[in-house]
Design an enzyme around this catalytic site. Structure first.
Site, PDB file in Angstrom:
ATOM      1  N   LYS A 184     -71.308  -1.455  59.763  1.00  0.00           N
ATOM      2  CA  LYS A 184     -69.902  -1.233  59.490  1.00  0.00           C
ATOM      3  C   LYS A 184     -69.240  -0.850  60.802  1.00  0.00           C
ATOM      4  O   LYS A 184     -69.862  -0.316  61.714  1.00  0.00           O
ATOM      5  CB  LYS A 184     -69.687  -0.154  58.436  1.00  0.00           C
ATOM      6  CG  LYS A 184     -70.033   1.268  58.846  1.00  0.00           C
ATOM      7  CD  LYS A 184     -69.021   2.018  59.685  1.00  0.00           C
ATOM      8  CE  LYS A 184     -67.647   1.996  59.075  1.00  0.00           C
ATOM      9  NZ  LYS A 184     -66.661   2.642  60.029  1.00  0.00           N
ATOM     10  N   GLY A 185     -67.942  -1.120  60.890  1.00  0.00           N
ATOM     11  CA  GLY A 185     -67.192  -0.720  62.061  1.00  0.00           C
ATOM     12  C   GLY A 185     -66.256  -1.812  62.517  1.00  0.00           C
ATOM     13  O   GLY A 185     -66.698  -2.918  62.802  1.00  0.00           O
ATOM     14  N   VAL A 186     -64.968  -1.516  62.559  1.00  0.00           N
ATOM     15  CA  VAL A 186     -63.982  -2.476  63.042  1.00  0.00           C
ATOM     16  C   VAL A 186     -62.909  -1.801  63.888  1.00  0.00           C
ATOM     17  O   VAL A 186     -62.049  -2.467  64.449  1.00  0.00           O
ATOM     18  CB  VAL A 186     -63.307  -3.227  61.865  1.00  0.00           C
ATOM     19  CG1 VAL A 186     -64.302  -4.163  61.207  1.00  0.00           C
ATOM     20  CG2 VAL A 186     -62.720  -2.277  60.836  1.00  0.00           C
ATOM     21  N   GLY A 187     -62.962  -0.486  64.005  1.00  0.00           N
ATOM     22  CA  GLY A 187     -62.014   0.254  64.826  1.00  0.00           C
ATOM     23  C   GLY A 187     -62.711   1.466  65.423  1.00  0.00           C
ATOM     24  O   GLY A 187     -63.785   1.866  64.979  1.00  0.00           O
ATOM     25  N   THR A 195     -74.121   2.375  68.357  1.00  0.00           N
ATOM     26  CA  THR A 195     -73.687   1.110  67.784  1.00  0.00           C
ATOM     27  C   THR A 195     -72.926   1.273  66.481  1.00  0.00           C
ATOM     28  O   THR A 195     -73.326   0.695  65.474  1.00  0.00           O
ATOM     29  CB  THR A 195     -74.904   0.231  67.506  1.00  0.00           C
ATOM     30  OG1 THR A 195     -75.805   0.971  66.698  1.00  0.00           O
ATOM     31  CG2 THR A 195     -75.628  -0.139  68.762  1.00  0.00           C
ATOM     32  N   GLU A 274     -60.091  -4.413  63.588  1.00  0.00           N
ATOM     33  CA  GLU A 274     -58.908  -4.037  62.810  1.00  0.00           C
ATOM     34  C   GLU A 274     -57.697  -4.895  63.176  1.00  0.00           C
ATOM     35  O   GLU A 274     -57.260  -4.913  64.327  1.00  0.00           O
ATOM     36  CB  GLU A 274     -58.607  -2.554  63.021  1.00  0.00           C
ATOM     37  CG  GLU A 274     -59.613  -1.655  62.313  1.00  0.00           C
ATOM     38  CD  GLU A 274     -59.371  -0.185  62.539  1.00  0.00           C
ATOM     39  OE1 GLU A 274     -59.808   0.603  61.691  1.00  0.00           O
ATOM     40  OE2 GLU A 274     -58.756   0.185  63.562  1.00  0.00           O
ATOM     41  N   ASN A 397     -53.942   1.751  61.984  1.00  0.00           N
ATOM     42  CA  ASN A 397     -54.242   3.039  62.599  1.00  0.00           C
ATOM     43  C   ASN A 397     -53.073   4.013  62.544  1.00  0.00           C
ATOM     44  O   ASN A 397     -53.284   5.222  62.542  1.00  0.00           O
ATOM     45  CB  ASN A 397     -54.721   2.814  64.026  1.00  0.00           C
ATOM     46  CG  ASN A 397     -56.119   2.255  64.052  1.00  0.00           C
ATOM     47  OD1 ASN A 397     -57.089   2.977  63.832  1.00  0.00           O
ATOM     48  ND2 ASN A 397     -56.239   0.957  64.275  1.00  0.00           N
ATOM     49  N   THR A 402     -52.741   8.649  56.099  1.00  0.00           N
ATOM     50  CA  THR A 402     -51.623   8.890  55.191  1.00  0.00           C
ATOM     51  C   THR A 402     -51.427   7.749  54.203  1.00  0.00           C
ATOM     52  O   THR A 402     -50.555   7.817  53.348  1.00  0.00           O
ATOM     53  CB  THR A 402     -50.322   9.102  55.973  1.00  0.00           C
ATOM     54  OG1 THR A 402     -50.128   7.998  56.856  1.00  0.00           O
ATOM     55  CG2 THR A 402     -50.396  10.370  56.790  1.00  0.00           C
TER      56      THR A 402
END
Length: 402
Positions: A184-187, A195, A274, A397, A402
């Protein structure tokens, strides 16, 4: 990618068939209710403690999950990896550490192993404690062995702002062994000896020292070569467990299969950055050494001006030249020796006329763009991966908490 080679992939986007975990592994996927009712809790476990290796962020704001897992992985053995999504449990003080210790202890109790044999990873908003009032009842209800035997549900459960689950698999040539990875991870992606969160399991027989050696080498040329936005996470974690259930394998074949899986996941992360619409692959060769090639490649792929040019399909090679020039400490870089290409098309020093540049814009509208830079110094080479910069990144972002 036009003009570039890439390892084969077996991602959930490209192959909707569920990916079975290797022999000796089971998975539990559940919902803790941290943000909504979607799955956000994963325990990936071997039948018993097995050889393991892991690398982590070097952030000075690392969370207790990283501290605990780094200590537990030091002996080269683990039975399970716990992931809690949508809550990083970072900057939560002594209470956050106690909560993470409690999660690990409860999972160890369920498995019947020592707490030292359980790793933990967390991902999500920084500065918020775990909702232990929701977590405790679910931990108490855990029963082992788990029923799950497929990777995709686990990959989906650890997502935060990801848009697709990321899974890859490969067989080890000359054996029945397999390697399955998820990420997982995009930002907040600029790995620093780590990693994002990515987990690998294999049924190959590999000793703990050999596993650690090959894992670190593969991570350096895959996940440590990806960047979305230059921001290093406080929670980056990568781990691999080897059950040995499929027997011995050739070391070279194992390394190749692990690289194939890790590279597929790396490209999936970069593609899903993202707000991203284009995967950018930057190949730098002719460098003094591989480190210089990586440094120059990262300068290019991390440049907001390069990223926006790619997004706008603008063949503005001057922005690539600018990014190379930022490596001012590399005094052996001579602009008169540098060659810049978009795909297979040279744009510097052989300059294109307006008609040719217009045709090149069509190349840049693809979902993958290759930038190739030759420095003309020596034989060093490295490839890095990233994505374009869009208004979608800003919106995601700006509205994250919020």
């Amino acid at each position: 990618m036009r003009g570039f080679s890439a390892a084969g992939t077996n991602s959930s986007r490209e192959n909707p068939v569920m990916t079975a975990l290797p022999l000796g592994f089971r998975v539990h996927v559940g919902a803790l209710g941290i943000k909504d009712d979607a799955p956000d809790f994963v325990v990936l476990a071997a039948d018993e403690p097995v050889p393991a290796a892991a690398v982590f962020t070097r952030s000075r704001f690392a969370g207790p999950s990283v501290d605990i897992s780094r200590a537990h992985a030091a002996n080269g053995r683990a039975q399970a990896i716990v992931v809690i999504a949508r809550n990083a449990n970072v900057a939560t003080g002594a209470a956050g550490r106690a909560d993470a210790d409690e999660v690990v202890a409860e999972v160890a109790r369920t498995l019947g192993c020592d707490s030292d044999d359980v790793l933990i990873a967390s991902t999500g908003v920084i500065g918020r404690p775990y909702p232990m009032e929701r977590i405790r009842p679910r931990l108490a209800a855990l029963e082992f062995p788990f029923a799950g035997t497929e990777a995709e549900p686990a990959a989906a459960a650890i997502m935060t702002t990801d848009t697709v689950a990321k899974v890859a698999a490969a067989g080890v040539t000359g054996s029945d062994a397999r390697i399955v990875g998820l990420a997982k991870g995009v930002g907040m992606i600029e790995p620093d000896m780590a990693t994002l969160i990515t987990l690998f399991v294999t049924d190959a027989t590999v000793s703990a020292p050999d596993l650690d050696d090959v894992f670190r080498r593969v991570m350096d040329t895959t996940f440590n070569a990806v960047s979305i936005d230059t921001d290093t996470s406080t929670s980056d974690t990568a781990a691999i467990l080897a059950s040995g259930a499929a027997g011995a394998v050739d070391a070279g074949a194992f390394a190749q299969a692990l690289h194939e899986v890790a590279l597929s996941l790396t490209r999936q992360v970069a593609r899903d950055g993202e707000g991203a619409s284009t995967l950018i692959e930057v190949r730098v060769d002719g460098a003094r050494d591989n480190d210089q090639a990586k440094r120059v490649g990262k300068a290019i792929v991390n440049s907001p001006l390069v990223k926006t040019a790619v997004h706008g399909a603008d063949p503005n090679w001057g922005r690539v030249a600018m990014a190379i020039g930022k490596c001012s400490d590399d005094t052996d870089i001579d602009q008169n020796q540098v060659v810049i290409r978009f795909g297979a098309t040279e744009v510097y020093p052989h300059l294109l006329d307006e008609t040719a540049l217009g045709a090149l814009s069509g190349y840049l509208t693809g979902d993958e763009v290759g930038i190739h830079v030759s420095l003309g110094i020596a034989g060093g080479a490295f490839t890095v991966y990233g994505c374009d910069l869009t208004d979608g990144y800003i919106r995601i972002n700006a509205d994250y908490t919020t």
